[in-house]
Motif scaffolding. Structure first.
Motif, PDB file in Angstrom:
ATOM      1  N   MET A   1       0.830  -1.187   0.000  1.00 47.50           N
ATOM      2  CA  MET A   1       0.000   0.000   0.000  1.00 47.50           C
ATOM      3  C   MET A   1       0.874   1.249   0.000  1.00 47.50           C
ATOM      4  O   MET A   1       1.965   1.260   0.570  1.00 47.50           O
ATOM      5  N   LEU A   2       0.358   2.314  -0.579  1.00 44.38           N
ATOM      6  CA  LEU A   2       1.064   3.588  -0.620  1.00 44.38           C
ATOM      7  C   LEU A   2       1.398   4.081   0.784  1.00 44.38           C
ATOM      8  O   LEU A   2       2.458   4.659   1.022  1.00 44.38           O
ATOM      9  N   SER A   3       0.524   3.797   1.735  1.00 45.32           N
ATOM     10  CA  SER A   3       0.740   4.257   3.107  1.00 45.32           C
ATOM     11  C   SER A   3       1.930   3.569   3.776  1.00 45.32           C
ATOM     12  O   SER A   3       2.366   3.990   4.842  1.00 45.32           O
ATOM     13  N   GLU A   4       2.476   2.527   3.166  1.00 44.99           N
ATOM     14  CA  GLU A   4       3.648   1.863   3.714  1.00 44.99           C
ATOM     15  C   GLU A   4       4.945   2.519   3.266  1.00 44.99           C
ATOM     16  O   GLU A   4       6.000   2.255   3.841  1.00 44.99           O
ATOM     17  N   ILE A   5       4.890   3.350   2.232  1.00 43.16           N
ATOM     18  CA  ILE A   5       6.095   4.032   1.754  1.00 43.16           C
ATOM     19  C   ILE A   5       5.969   5.550   1.807  1.00 43.16           C
ATOM     20  O   ILE A   5       6.893   6.266   1.448  1.00 43.16           O
ATOM     21  N   ALA A   6       4.815   6.029   2.231  1.00 43.12           N
ATOM     22  CA  ALA A   6       4.597   7.467   2.346  1.00 43.12           C
ATOM     23  C   ALA A   6       3.806   7.740   3.620  1.00 43.12           C
ATOM     24  O   ALA A   6       3.032   6.904   4.074  1.00 43.12           O
ATOM     25  N   HIS A   7       4.027   8.916   4.172  1.00 47.07           N
ATOM     26  CA  HIS A   7       3.320   9.330   5.383  1.00 47.07           C
ATOM     27  C   HIS A   7       2.420  10.502   5.021  1.00 47.07           C
ATOM     28  O   HIS A   7       2.892  11.493   4.461  1.00 47.07           O
ATOM     29  N   PHE A   8       1.136  10.384   5.316  1.00 50.51           N
ATOM     30  CA  PHE A   8       0.148  11.396   4.959  1.00 50.51           C
ATOM     31  C   PHE A   8      -0.214  12.241   6.176  1.00 50.51           C
ATOM     32  O   PHE A   8      -0.428  11.709   7.259  1.00 50.51           O
ATOM     33  N   VAL A   9      -0.299  13.554   5.958  1.00 45.45           N
ATOM     34  CA  VAL A   9      -0.630  14.487   7.033  1.00 45.45           C
ATOM     35  C   VAL A   9      -1.726  15.417   6.532  1.00 45.45           C
ATOM     36  O   VAL A   9      -1.650  15.923   5.402  1.00 45.45           O
ATOM     37  N   LYS A  10      -2.743  15.642   7.363  1.00 45.62           N
ATOM     38  CA  LYS A  10      -3.767  16.636   7.031  1.00 45.62           C
ATOM     39  C   LYS A  10      -3.135  18.009   7.230  1.00 45.62           C
ATOM     40  O   LYS A  10      -2.907  18.443   8.347  1.00 45.62           O
ATOM     41  N   GLY A  11      -2.842  18.684   6.123  1.00 39.59           N
ATOM     42  CA  GLY A  11      -2.168  19.970   6.199  1.00 39.59           C
ATOM     43  C   GLY A  11      -3.097  21.112   6.552  1.00 39.59           C
ATOM     44  O   GLY A  11      -2.763  21.989   7.337  1.00 39.59           O
ATOM     45  N   TYR A  33      12.546  11.831   6.313  1.00 43.00           N
ATOM     46  CA  TYR A  33      12.168  11.696   4.903  1.00 43.00           C
ATOM     47  C   TYR A  33      13.063  12.566   4.027  1.00 43.00           C
ATOM     48  O   TYR A  33      13.635  13.546   4.488  1.00 43.00           O
ATOM     49  N   HIS A  34      13.132  12.200   2.764  1.00 39.01           N
ATOM     50  CA  HIS A  34      13.916  12.979   1.801  1.00 39.01           C
ATOM     51  C   HIS A  34      13.069  14.011   1.058  1.00 39.01           C
ATOM     52  O   HIS A  34      13.606  14.991   0.549  1.00 39.01           O
ATOM     53  N   LYS A  35      11.766  13.796   0.960  1.00 34.32           N
ATOM     54  CA  LYS A  35      10.908  14.701   0.197  1.00 34.32           C
ATOM     55  C   LYS A  35       9.581  14.930   0.899  1.00 34.32           C
ATOM     56  O   LYS A  35       9.087  14.076   1.626  1.00 34.32           O
ATOM     57  N   VAL A  36       9.005  16.107   0.620  1.00 36.08           N
ATOM     58  CA  VAL A  36       7.650  16.402   1.057  1.00 36.08           C
ATOM     59  C   VAL A  36       6.925  17.032  -0.124  1.00 36.08           C
ATOM     60  O   VAL A  36       7.502  17.834  -0.862  1.00 36.08           O
ATOM     61  N   THR A  37       5.676  16.650  -0.301  1.00 35.22           N
ATOM     62  CA  THR A  37       4.829  17.246  -1.327  1.00 35.22           C
ATOM     63  C   THR A  37       3.583  17.796  -0.655  1.00 35.22           C
ATOM     64  O   THR A  37       2.883  17.076   0.060  1.00 35.22           O
ATOM     65  N   GLU A 105       6.731  20.535  -4.201  1.00 37.41           N
ATOM     66  CA  GLU A 105       7.677  19.569  -3.665  1.00 37.41           C
ATOM     67  C   GLU A 105       8.932  20.245  -3.129  1.00 37.41           C
ATOM     68  O   GLU A 105       9.467  21.162  -3.736  1.00 37.41           O
ATOM     69  N   VAL A 106       9.380  19.741  -1.974  1.00 39.14           N
ATOM     70  CA  VAL A 106      10.604  20.222  -1.346  1.00 39.14           C
ATOM     71  C   VAL A 106      11.492  19.017  -1.077  1.00 39.14           C
ATOM     72  O   VAL A 106      11.043  18.006  -0.538  1.00 39.14           O
ATOM     73  N   ASP A 107      12.753  19.149  -1.449  1.00 41.89           N
ATOM     74  CA  ASP A 107      13.755  18.128  -1.169  1.00 41.89           C
ATOM     75  C   ASP A 107      14.439  18.499   0.148  1.00 41.89           C
ATOM     76  O   ASP A 107      14.814  19.660   0.354  1.00 41.89           O
ATOM     77  N   ALA A 108      14.608  17.526   1.037  1.00 42.73           N
ATOM     78  CA  ALA A 108      15.236  17.796   2.332  1.00 42.73           C
ATOM     79  C   ALA A 108      16.633  18.383   2.178  1.00 42.73           C
ATOM     80  O   ALA A 108      17.105  19.112   3.045  1.00 42.73           O
ATOM     81  N   LEU A 139       4.742  12.929   2.891  1.00 41.55           N
ATOM     82  CA  LEU A 139       6.174  12.747   3.110  1.00 41.55           C
ATOM     83  C   LEU A 139       6.592  11.442   2.437  1.00 41.55           C
ATOM     84  O   LEU A 139       5.972  10.397   2.670  1.00 41.55           O
ATOM     85  N   THR A 140       7.641  11.509   1.598  1.00 37.67           N
ATOM     86  CA  THR A 140       8.060  10.324   0.838  1.00 37.67           C
ATOM     87  C   THR A 140       9.570  10.128   0.913  1.00 37.67           C
ATOM     88  O   THR A 140      10.291  10.978   1.421  1.00 37.67           O
TER      89      THR A 140
END
Length: 151
Positions: A1-11, A33-37, A105-108, A139-140
């Motif tokens: 599942m996508l939720s196993e490789i990405a973390h979702f946050v209600k912005g 994490y290395h990236k955030v979208t 997108e922002v790279d850490a 977060l990915t």
């Protein structure tokens, strides 16, 4: 599942006038994490616009922030991706109209020289007209393997 490789946050929860004045998404920590979208979803609203910027801070309470450059892509037709665009620290203005997505997108690595791990998306209203919308944060590229992400 996508939720196993990405973390979702209600912005920012969906609301009828989500660009009203100056608003910020929730602040998130990129240390794991290395990236955030940031996914900005403009639903209904014909003329309201906002300037979107990304701010970096040293902690979860962004008292001292630094605007940073980022990349974004607009989706203004059902499934037609716009070009990837580099935005300066001053950000960019959204386009008037309904049914739009902005992927920011922002790279850490962009935070490394600043000594900061936390980021938030800031929206400053340009044209004062209600827009229904919300912000989702994804977060990915976790710094640890799938299933080992510190959440």
């Amino acid at each position: 599942m996508l939720s196993e490789i990405a973390h979702f946050v209600k912005g920012l929860d969906p609301v009828a006038d989500f660009f009203s004045g100056t608003v910020r998404s929730d602040v998130v920590d990129l240390s794991q994490y290395h990236k955030v979208t940031f996914v900005v979803y403009k639903g209904v609203g014909t003329t309201g616009t906002s300037t979107l910027t990304v701010e970096a801070s040293a902690g979860s309470s962004p008292d001292t922030v630094t605007a940073i450059p980022f990349r974004y892509r607009a989706i203004t037709a059902t499934d037609v991706l716009g070009a990837v665009t580099d935005a300066a620290a001053a950000g960019f203005d959204t386009t008037a109209g309904s049914s739009q997505l902005y992927l920011i997108e922002v790279d850490a690595k962009a935070l490394a020289n600043l000594g900061r791990n936390w980021v938030t998306l800031k929206a400053v209203e340009v044209v004062d007209s209600p827009v229904v919308g919300c912000i989702l944060i994804i977060l990915t590229k976790p710094r640890y393997g799938a299933g080992q992400v510190a959440i």
